[in-house]
Design an enzyme around this catalytic site. Structure first.
Site, PDB file in Angstrom:
ATOM      1  CB  SER A 144       0.523   2.735  11.018  1.00  0.00           C
ATOM      2  OG  SER A 144      -0.679   3.001  11.039  1.00  0.00           O
ATOM      3  CE1 TYR A 159       0.093  -0.272   6.879  1.00  0.00           C
ATOM      4  CE2 TYR A 159      -1.460   0.490   8.624  1.00  0.00           C
ATOM      5  CZ  TYR A 159      -0.393   0.793   7.651  1.00  0.00           C
ATOM      6  OH  TYR A 159       0.494   2.012   7.515  1.00  0.00           O
TER       7      TYR A 159
HETATM    8  P1  NAP Z   1       3.735   3.830  -0.671  1.00  0.00           P
HETATM    9  O1  NAP Z   1       3.644   5.250  -1.481  1.00  0.00           O
HETATM   10  O2  NAP Z   1       2.808   2.848  -1.095  1.00  0.00           O
HETATM   11  O3  NAP Z   1       5.162   3.491  -0.660  1.00  0.00           O
HETATM   12  C1  NAP Z   1       5.547   2.179  -0.229  1.00  0.00           C
HETATM   13  C2  NAP Z   1       7.209   1.805  -0.525  1.00  0.00           C
HETATM   14  O4  NAP Z   1       7.248   0.638   0.103  1.00  0.00           O
HETATM   15  C3  NAP Z   1       7.300   2.007  -1.779  1.00  0.00           C
HETATM   16  O5  NAP Z   1       8.798   2.669  -1.916  1.00  0.00           O
HETATM   17  C4  NAP Z   1       7.485   0.590  -2.182  1.00  0.00           C
HETATM   18  O6  NAP Z   1       8.531   0.246  -3.335  1.00  0.00           O
HETATM   19  C5  NAP Z   1       8.028  -0.222  -0.809  1.00  0.00           C
HETATM   20  N1  NAP Z   1       7.851  -1.556  -0.884  1.00  0.00           N
HETATM   21  C6  NAP Z   1       6.574  -2.170  -0.689  1.00  0.00           C
HETATM   22  N2  NAP Z   1       6.750  -3.264  -0.516  1.00  0.00           N
HETATM   23  C7  NAP Z   1       8.177  -3.522  -0.931  1.00  0.00           C
HETATM   24  C8  NAP Z   1       8.951  -4.839  -0.905  1.00  0.00           C
HETATM   25  N3  NAP Z   1       8.321  -6.074  -0.956  1.00  0.00           N
HETATM   26  N4  NAP Z   1      10.128  -4.506  -1.082  1.00  0.00           N
HETATM   27  C9  NAP Z   1      10.674  -3.332  -1.096  1.00  0.00           C
HETATM   28  N5  NAP Z   1       9.975  -2.355  -0.997  1.00  0.00           N
HETATM   29  C10 NAP Z   1       8.776  -2.460  -0.800  1.00  0.00           C
HETATM   30  O7  NAP Z   1       3.213   4.059   0.815  1.00  0.00           O
HETATM   31  P2  NAP Z   1       3.574   5.310   1.949  1.00  0.00           P
HETATM   32  O8  NAP Z   1       2.308   5.894   2.149  1.00  0.00           O
HETATM   33  O9  NAP Z   1       5.089   5.963   1.602  1.00  0.00           O
HETATM   34  O10 NAP Z   1       4.283   4.198   3.290  1.00  0.00           O
HETATM   35  C11 NAP Z   1       5.438   4.218   3.729  1.00  0.00           C
HETATM   36  C12 NAP Z   1       5.281   3.806   5.048  1.00  0.00           C
HETATM   37  O11 NAP Z   1       4.613   4.658   5.694  1.00  0.00           O
HETATM   38  C13 NAP Z   1       4.534   2.251   5.219  1.00  0.00           C
HETATM   39  O12 NAP Z   1       5.334   1.560   6.164  1.00  0.00           O
HETATM   40  C14 NAP Z   1       3.117   2.707   5.839  1.00  0.00           C
HETATM   41  O13 NAP Z   1       2.782   1.681   6.626  1.00  0.00           O
HETATM   42  C15 NAP Z   1       3.578   4.046   6.670  1.00  0.00           C
HETATM   43  N6  NAP Z   1       2.309   4.743   6.963  1.00  0.00           N
HETATM   44  C16 NAP Z   1       1.702   5.636   5.774  1.00  0.00           C
HETATM   45  C17 NAP Z   1       0.833   6.365   6.075  1.00  0.00           C
HETATM   46  C18 NAP Z   1       0.082   7.151   5.062  1.00  0.00           C
HETATM   47  O14 NAP Z   1      -0.889   7.893   5.370  1.00  0.00           O
HETATM   48  N7  NAP Z   1       0.841   7.406   3.745  1.00  0.00           N
HETATM   49  C19 NAP Z   1       0.140   6.447   7.232  1.00  0.00           C
HETATM   50  C20 NAP Z   1       0.792   5.695   8.468  1.00  0.00           C
HETATM   51  C21 NAP Z   1       1.932   4.761   8.083  1.00  0.00           C
HETATM   52  P3  NAP Z   1       8.506  -0.672  -4.427  1.00  0.00           P
HETATM   53  O15 NAP Z   1       6.887  -0.925  -4.773  1.00  0.00           O
HETATM   54  O16 NAP Z   1       9.128  -0.065  -5.550  1.00  0.00           O
HETATM   55  O17 NAP Z   1       9.136  -1.908  -4.007  1.00  0.00           O
END
Ligand code: NAP
Length: 249
Positions: A144, A159
């Site tokens: 991020s 974070y």
């Molecule tokens: P999201 O929709 O909340 O998805 C998060 C994913 O991580 C889900 O599949 C969740 O699956 C999994 N997860 C969380 N805790 C877990 C655990 N303890 N064990 C196994 N799986 C786990 O978020 P997202 O936006 O797609 O984020 C994905 C990545 O992108 C993250 O690393 C985030 O920091 C990064 N990111 C996102 C954004 C954005 O704007 N969306 C921006 C910058 C970076 P379960 O709940 O089913 O376990």
């Protein structure tokens, strides 16, 4: 030309929704066998259905990335079945509390560190030999911009801190593998994308104003191809630039 990952083996963490799900589908569409890891079994089964509809194949791993023994068992299982791993997309992450650093609850602190950082170290510990055994191991850490902009993100301490540390781990691993293996490591900054995490972070924002995980997925998957050879770099999706990490002057 359409990217082909025919016959490649890819592990995606956090594959149940958001960025990980879109990347898993994109990898499968390109021909990779996807090992999809997340806690929510029902969502993984829906992903499996969608991958089959594309004519692809998946192996589901319903587990918590904090379960270090399960991560070790996963490495052993991949070794026994395939003997190598071509692609790791280390994507699972949590936002954690948005609060002043001194107010962070210790249990929440431990949880954000465990998911965003320690789990990725345990994945490398378990999977490094398998990635090195590939003819073109590719690792993408989904990080991020928050780690680079801590002064602009007060209250996002856990974070931002874990993402900055994740970047340092990725750079360390890139340096360790650069001359001793075919492994290539990339850090990806997705920028703001329309997911559950972003909605939790920015509840007042119109999700329709954001790009989607499906927009990012093809670009991220191109970084998983054997043709991508630039290691230790940061790919910034909002500006579509490959950046070098820079130290102080
Ligand atoms: P999201 O929709 O909340 O998805 C998060 C994913 O991580 C889900 O599949 C969740 O699956 C999994 N997860 C969380 N805790 C877990 C655990 N303890 N064990 C196994 N799986 C786990 O978020 P997202 O936006 O797609 O984020 C994905 C990545 O992108 C993250 O690393 C985030 O920091 C990064 N990111 C996102 C954004 C954005 O704007 N969306 C921006 C910058 C970076 P379960 O709940 O089913 O376990």
């Amino acid at each position: 030309m359409t990217l082909s990952l025919e016959g490649r083996l890819a592990l995606v963490t956090g594959a149940s929704r958001g960025i990980g799900r879109a990347v898993a589908l994109e990898l499968a569409g390109a021909g990779a066998h996807v090992v999809a890891l997340a806690r929510t079994q029902g969502a993984l089964e829906e992903l499996d259905d969608d991958i089959r509809r594309l004519g692809g194949e998946a192996t589901l791993v319903p587990c918590d990335v904090k379960d270090s023994e399960a991560i070790d068992r996963l490495g052993a299982a991949l070794h026994d079945r395939w003997g190598h791993l071509d692609i790791l997309v280390a994507n699972a992450g949590v936002l954690g509390p948005i609060t002043p650093i001194g107010h962070v609850d210790p249990k929440q602190w431990d949880n954000v560190l465990a998911v965003n950082l320690t789990a990725n170290y345990r994945l490398l510990r378990s999977l490094d030999p398998l990635l090195r055994a590939s003819d073109a191991g590719r690792v993408v850490f989904v990080s991020s911009g928050a780690g680079h902009r801590a002064e602009m993100r007060p209250y996002w301490g856990p974070y931002a801190i874990t993402k900055a540390a994740l970047d340092a781990m990725a750079r360390t691993y890139a340096a360790e593998t650069a001359t001793t293996s075919n492994v290539v490591v990339t850090v990806v900054n997705p920028g703001p994308l329309r997911t559950r995490m972003r909605a939790a972070a920015m509840p007042g924002e119109d999700p329709e104003s954001l790009k989607t995980p499906e927009d990012l997925a093809p670009v991220l998957v191109a970084l998983c191809a054997p043709e991508h050879r630039d290691t230790g770099k940061l790919y910034d999706f909002p500006t579509d630039r490959m950046l070098s990490f820079q130290g102080p002057a």
